[in-house]
Design an enzyme around this catalytic site. Structure first.
Site, PDB file in Angstrom:
ATOM      1  N   ARG A 146     -56.690  15.172  75.721  1.00  0.00           N
ATOM      2  CA  ARG A 146     -55.624  15.630  74.816  1.00  0.00           C
ATOM      3  C   ARG A 146     -54.482  14.628  74.758  1.00  0.00           C
ATOM      4  NH1 ARG A 146     -52.983  20.303  76.858  1.00  0.00           N
ATOM      5  NH2 ARG A 146     -54.846  20.818  78.021  1.00  0.00           N
ATOM      6  N   GLU A 151     -46.642  21.175  90.868  1.00  0.00           N
ATOM      7  CA  GLU A 151     -45.745  21.829  89.909  1.00  0.00           C
ATOM      8  C   GLU A 151     -45.300  23.165  90.488  1.00  0.00           C
ATOM      9  OE1 GLU A 151     -46.182  22.435  85.275  1.00  0.00           O
ATOM     10  OE2 GLU A 151     -46.928  24.233  86.266  1.00  0.00           O
TER      11      GLU A 151
END
Ligand code: GTP
Ligand code: MG
Length: 235
Positions: free
Chosen positions: A88, A171
């Site tokens: 992507r 994260e």
């Protein structure tokens, strides 16, 4: 490269004939070793971070009498999603690119009781030498247009390996219980409609996010009031 793709997609059920074919190329074999190491490194990074947070939690419990952390969840991105994300982003599917460009392979969600606790935790993380802050997205100060709120912080934690010290990214999403309640349900609805949510539902969801925000504020004010009651009692 093609070989990278094959390896990554079959990490969990790679057949030996393929391995033999690959091992004729030393370079590719080295890449293969790196692919194998990847989930282990991120798993360990999560564990290290979780231990640090558990320690903070224990300290806060001792000093304050309660823990501001409601619960912690961790998750690892599967190899397929990592590859999809690289594609992507228009990047080659190499292990190096994963380490460098994908920040959410290891994810940790810390759910706190109150908004204040989130910033208290964040301030603490910022001060530590054994955690590097890579990126901050404050969706609490600046909620997304749909009403989503959370504090997102990409951190790196050091792993001491045979090869030396290596900083691995995690994260962290920090939210209150109300924010987590909203985000969890929004996620379910979003996926049910396959990302094409009818406009009135989008609107209602945003209204629900406002309600969650108001609930947070209300509870925070109640806590402040209770704490000040406490102070007026103690001599
Ligand atoms: P990704 O490519 O999805 O990682 O987007 P990004 O790099 O712009 O990251 P961002 O910090 O905006 O969001 C990362 C993660 O936060 C997502 O994977 C979700 O877990 C969560 N998140 C972000 N926006 C929303 C939202 O609108 N609703 C819910 N339920 N979760 C969200
Ligand atoms: Mg993500």
């Amino acid at each position: 490269s093609e070989i990278d793709k094959i390896i990554s997609l079959n990490l969990n059920n790679l057949d030996l004939s393929k391995l033999k074919e690959i091992s004729e190329h030393a370079d590719t074999l080295k890449q293969f070793e790196e692919w194998k190491k990847l989930p282990i490194l991120y798993e360990l990074a999560l564990e290290e971070l979780q231990n640090k947070i558990k320690l903070i939690q224990a300290e806060w419990e001792l000093t304050d009498g309660f823990s501001p952390i409601e619960h912690i969840k961790t998750r690892l991105k599967d190899p397929k999603s990592m590859i999809e994300k690289l594609v992507r982003k228009g990047l080659d599917t190499t292990v190096d690119n994963i380490f460098e460009h994908i920040h959410d392979i290891a994810g940790m969600r810390i759910v706190c009781a109150f908004v204040q606790d989130i910033y208290r935790m964040f301030n603490h993380l910022q001060q530590r030498e054994d955690i590097k802050i890579i990126e901050i997205k404050d969706y609490i100060a600046n909620p997304k247009s749909n009403g989503y709120q959370s504090l997102h912080v990409i951190v790196a934690v050091p792993l001491v390996l045979m090869e030396g010290k290596r900083w691995v990214k995690v994260e962290i999403q920090m939210r209150t219980l109300a924010m987590d309640f909203w985000a969890s349900l929004e996620h379910i609805i979003f996926y049910k409609y396959d990302k094409q949510v009818p406009p009135h539902i989008v609107h209602e969801l945003t209204e629900a996010a406002k309600a969650a925000d108001e609930l947070d504020l209300k509870m925070l004010n109640l806590r402040k009031e209770v704490l000040s009651l406490d102070e007026s009692v103690t001599p």
